[in-house]
Every structure is written in C-alpha cells, then in structure tokens.
Design a protein around this motif. Structure first.
Motif, PDB file in Angstrom:
ATOM      1  N   ILE A  86      46.423  37.957  47.810  1.00 47.62           N
ATOM      2  CA  ILE A  86      46.723  39.024  48.055  1.00 47.62           C
ATOM      3  C   ILE A  86      45.098  39.495  48.634  1.00 47.62           C
ATOM      4  CG2 ILE A  86      46.840  41.616  46.922  1.00 47.62           C
ATOM      5  CD1 ILE A  86      48.803  40.386  45.473  1.00 47.62           C
ATOM      6  N   PRO A  87      44.867  40.089  49.765  1.00 43.40           N
ATOM      7  CA  PRO A  87      43.410  40.452  49.863  1.00 43.40           C
ATOM      8  C   PRO A  87      42.678  41.534  48.630  1.00 43.40           C
ATOM      9  CG  PRO A  87      44.605  40.258  51.312  1.00 43.40           C
ATOM     10  CD  PRO A  87      45.336  40.369  50.692  1.00 43.40           C
ATOM     11  N   LEU A  88      41.523  40.590  48.054  1.00 44.27           N
ATOM     12  CA  LEU A  88      40.800  41.697  47.265  1.00 44.27           C
ATOM     13  C   LEU A  88      39.376  41.845  47.957  1.00 44.27           C
ATOM     14  CD1 LEU A  88      41.735  40.387  44.078  1.00 44.27           C
ATOM     15  CD2 LEU A  88      42.927  42.580  45.105  1.00 44.27           C
ATOM     16  N   ILE A  89      38.532  43.429  47.936  1.00 46.31           N
ATOM     17  CA  ILE A  89      37.441  42.901  47.897  1.00 46.31           C
ATOM     18  C   ILE A  89      37.142  42.526  46.598  1.00 46.31           C
ATOM     19  CG2 ILE A  89      35.198  44.972  47.414  1.00 46.31           C
ATOM     20  CD1 ILE A  89      37.556  46.729  48.349  1.00 46.31           C
ATOM     21  N   GLY A  90      35.981  41.075  46.822  1.00 48.22           N
ATOM     22  CA  GLY A  90      34.958  40.861  46.124  1.00 48.22           C
ATOM     23  C   GLY A  90      34.225  41.354  44.491  1.00 48.22           C
ATOM     24  N   ASN A  91      34.683  40.425  44.071  1.00 48.01           N
ATOM     25  CA  ASN A  91      33.837  40.736  41.986  1.00 48.01           C
ATOM     26  C   ASN A  91      32.314  41.191  42.615  1.00 48.01           C
ATOM     27  OD1 ASN A  91      35.775  40.244  41.519  1.00 48.01           O
ATOM     28  ND2 ASN A  91      35.728  38.336  40.140  1.00 48.01           N
ATOM     29  N   LEU A 130      39.699  47.781  41.083  1.00 49.49           N
ATOM     30  CA  LEU A 130      39.960  46.643  41.889  1.00 49.49           C
ATOM     31  C   LEU A 130      40.782  47.669  42.813  1.00 49.49           C
ATOM     32  CD1 LEU A 130      39.686  44.057  42.073  1.00 49.49           C
ATOM     33  CD2 LEU A 130      42.093  43.563  40.535  1.00 49.49           C
ATOM     34  N   GLY A 131      40.298  47.503  44.130  1.00 50.55           N
ATOM     35  CA  GLY A 131      41.187  47.967  45.544  1.00 50.55           C
ATOM     36  C   GLY A 131      41.739  46.575  45.658  1.00 50.55           C
ATOM     37  N   ILE A 132      43.421  46.761  45.560  1.00 54.57           N
ATOM     38  CA  ILE A 132      44.326  45.876  45.973  1.00 54.57           C
ATOM     39  C   ILE A 132      45.093  45.831  47.850  1.00 54.57           C
ATOM     40  CG2 ILE A 132      46.613  44.307  45.789  1.00 54.57           C
ATOM     41  CD1 ILE A 132      45.298  45.508  42.744  1.00 54.57           C
ATOM     42  N   GLU A 133      44.968  45.508  48.429  1.00 53.98           N
ATOM     43  CA  GLU A 133      45.689  45.477  49.704  1.00 53.98           C
ATOM     44  C   GLU A 133      46.807  45.281  50.229  1.00 53.98           C
ATOM     45  OE1 GLU A 133      45.790  43.623  54.060  1.00 53.98           O
ATOM     46  OE2 GLU A 133      43.162  44.342  53.637  1.00 53.98           O
TER      47      GLU A 133
END
Length: 408
Positions: free
Chosen positions: A324-329, A337-340
């Motif tokens: 799942i694409p995630l914005i890096g830490n 946490l923004g989860i696409e």
C-alpha cells in the motif's frame, strides 16, 4: 531530553486516562476524546454555574491566566502576554488579516487543499487588496511528499511574498512541512509566517523561539485534547499593538475592578489579551482546556512525539507488506499516517472498520490515521487485521471469478 527506550515506549500509553470503551479510536485529527480529568473539570464548571454564588470574580480571570501560561510553556514561549484565548482559528485569522496592512509585496502563499477557514480568509484578503494568492500544488509522489512540498513552498518565497500561511502538517494526509527552513526563507525576504498548528501542537514539539512566526493558532479539540469551541493564539509583538475584532469589557485595562467598569478605559489590557473573545472566561470550557494543557505538559510533548512516532512506524511497517503506498516516515507528522486506498472498495473497507470498531477518516483516496497518547499497539494491530480481512475477501472473489471463467 534523552530518547525513550523501547521498554519505556511500550509503557508510555495513557489510554487509562480516557474512556474509549472498546473502540479503536484512530481519528484524533477529526476530534480528540477528552481525558477523564478534563471531563471532570467541565462537570465541576457546570456545577459552579448551576449555583452562581459559587462563581467569584477570580473565576473570570484565573483559568484564562492558566491557559496563557500553560500554552506559552507548551510552545516554549518566553511570555504568556503573547497568548490570546479565541473561539476558533478562523477568529484568530480574521484578527491577523485585519491587522496586516497590504504593502508593496503582492502575494500570499498557501498550499493546495488548505483547510477552508485558512483559504477563505486569505482569498478575501487578496481580493480586497488586489494581491495574488499563490497555491502550492501537492506533489504527485507519495514517498517523499513532505520534502518535495516543503521545497516547492521555499522556492516560491521571494521579494514579492507578503504572507506564508501554512500548517505544521497537512490536515488531509499528514504531510510534514519543514517549518524551520520555510521560516528561514520567509524571514530572509521579510515575509510574515502564519502557522495553523491545530493538527500538531500537543503531539509535535513546537519551539516558537526557533520559528519566530508572525502568529500561530490552534483549535483546542484535536491534538490539545481540549473542548470544542475554543482555540489559542500566539501573536508576535508587532501584532500585539493591533485592533481586536470586538470591544468587550474584559479586554480593557482595569476590567478586574468590577465596581469601576463604567469608568471607561481608552487602553486595552497588555499584550495579546486584547484579542480575547468576549466571554472568554467561559466557566465550563476554560477549566477543561487548562486541565488538558497541564496533562500535556506533565506528559511532555517531546515524549508524546516519540511515542506517536513509535506507533505510526510500527503501523507503516506492517502495511508495507500489503504494497500500500504510504507517505514516508520522515515526510509525515509523527502521529499521522496517510494510507492510499484507491485499490480498495471504500464501502467494503468502511464496513470492515465498523465491524472491527475502528474509527478512522476516509478522505478521497486516502484513509487518514491520526494517533495520540490514548492509542497503543493493539489499536494498530486491529487496523492491520481489518486490511487483511478486506484483502482476503478480494483475493477470494478474484480466485472464484477465475474458476467460474474456466468452467464456462
């Protein structure tokens, strides 16, 4: 302050200070739950109001004073005189806009999909003063979004920039803005930095001396763990000589002399107190906010930040197994946490969350997870299990479809 050890992080959770029943509440960016001591402070305030003779003159000033002192301490401010008690961030933005004359600098910088209150204030300002509103687009990249977006803001600041209005993080997906570098560039060109810290202060350590903003505003009902309909503002010294939005009795000099209130005063009280909203003594909400601020100071926001980072890092590590694409830490707020979720059927996903008693926000193609001290690893694992269940059903349907196609 030294870093918390893994053992300390595992035991830092403050869930016992809240009453969330058996919900996995991952939606603090929408509205935080109230700590039980904050709830009790509100109940005690109602009881005082129920029998008005229990309200003294001191109640008009004492909690307001505590809020100023504690918020100043929370943001490492040098003086509580720069703090105002507001009903909302939009109220504070109106104070700023009304006291910021337009000069030969002709643009104001915002980010794409800014919260409506921020956008409307500065869009109106630009129309009124024939200034240009520059909106910095969200990068299409997910992994390095915070860094790329921050750099785009920095590149846009020049000799024509009058105001840079930005949050600590983006309220939709948690993208972290590099406020230190943005502030340095803004100051270098004489631009005014206005920070909406509603989604960060109380979960992210903010040092007002380092950033030196023109103003910083925050609603109380999110990361500050306070009640709705209250906000707090830091106003820099140049703003503190400005005009308030309203002429109420308590923001004038000597307003604590009840017997002399009709000895009308030409001068406002010292500093940002002049900007306090009318009836800012609110006998129910002010003790609640004062109590929440005390908790955050006692818990130490730097430790809260480390704890939230620990939880979201754990969660992102588990989610990466699902591709799942995630914005890096490093490019998101520690508690966000923004989860696409574009690959999922949102109705199916939301239904699974409801079944698992998980509370989160779905915003377009993103699920917004926002954590605080009331969360723990069990909450993270519940979300992981929900994704597993949805993926499992999708895989099962795909396999069944393949079998049906072959049989036909």
């Amino acid at each position: 302050m030294s870093e918390l050890t893994v053992t300390q992080l595992k035991t830092f959770c403050k869930k016992a200070d809240f009453n969330l029943e058996d919900y996995h509440y991952l939606n603090g960016a929408y509205m935080s739950p109230l700590p039980m001591v904050t709830e009790q402070a509100g109940i005690e305030g109602m009881r005082r109001k129920r029998i008005p003779m229990h309200l003294t003159k001191e109640h008009f000033f004492s909690y307001r004073r505590l809020i100023r002192e504690r918020f100043a301490q929370l943001i490492h401010g040098e003086s509580s005189e720069n703090i105002a008690i507001l009903p909302s961030v939009s109220y504070g933005l109106s104070i700023i806009a009304n006291n910021t004359p337009c000069n030969d600098k002709k643009n104001i910088i915002l980010v794409e999909d800014e919260f409506p209150s921020v956008y409307y204030t500065w869009e109106k300002y630009c129309r009124r003063h024939q200034a240009e509103l520059i909106v910095i687009k969200r990068p299409v990249e997910v992994e390095n979004r915070g860094s790329l977006w921050s750099q785009a803001i920095i590149d846009a600041i020049d000799e024509n920039t009058h105001v840079v209005s930005v949050g600590n993080i983006h309220w939709q997906d948690g993208s972290l803005f590099d406020l230190k570098r943005i502030a340095e560039k803004a100051h270098a060109y004489g631009a005014l930095l206005v920070i909406d810290a509603t989604q960060s202060v109380g979960a992210i350590d903010i040092d007002i001396k380092q950033l030196n903003p023109y103003a910083l505003l925050a609603s109380s009902y999110k990361t500050l763990l306070g009640p709705y309909s209250m906000a707090i503002g830091y106003f820099s010294d140049p703003l503190c000589s400005g005009e308030p939005l309203e002429e109420n009795w308590i923001n004038r000099n000597f307003s604590d002399r009840f017997a002399e209130l009709t000895h009308y005063q030409d001068h406002y009280r010292q500093g940002a107190e002049r900007f306090d909203v009318g009836e800012s003594s609110n006998f129910i909400l002010t003790p609640m906010l004062a109590e929440s601020l005390k908790l955050l100071i006692d818990w130490d926001v730097r430790k809260i930040q480390q704890y939230c980072q620990y939880l979201t890092n754990y969660l992102s590590g588990k989610l990466q197994a699902f591709n799942i694409p995630l914005i890096g830490n490093r490019d998101r707020g520690c508690h966000y946490l923004g989860i696409e979720i574009s690959q999922f059927d949102p109705d199916v996903l939301v239904a699974e969350l409801e079944t698992s008693r998980i509370i989160a926000s779905v915003r377009g193609d993103f699920m917004r997870i926002s954590l605080h001290v009331y969360n723990n690893i069990d909450d993270c694992d519940a979300l992981i299990d929900a994704f597993k269940a949805v993926l499992s059903r999708r895989t099962h349907r795909a396999t069944h479809a393949d079998v049906t196609e072959v049989s036909e």
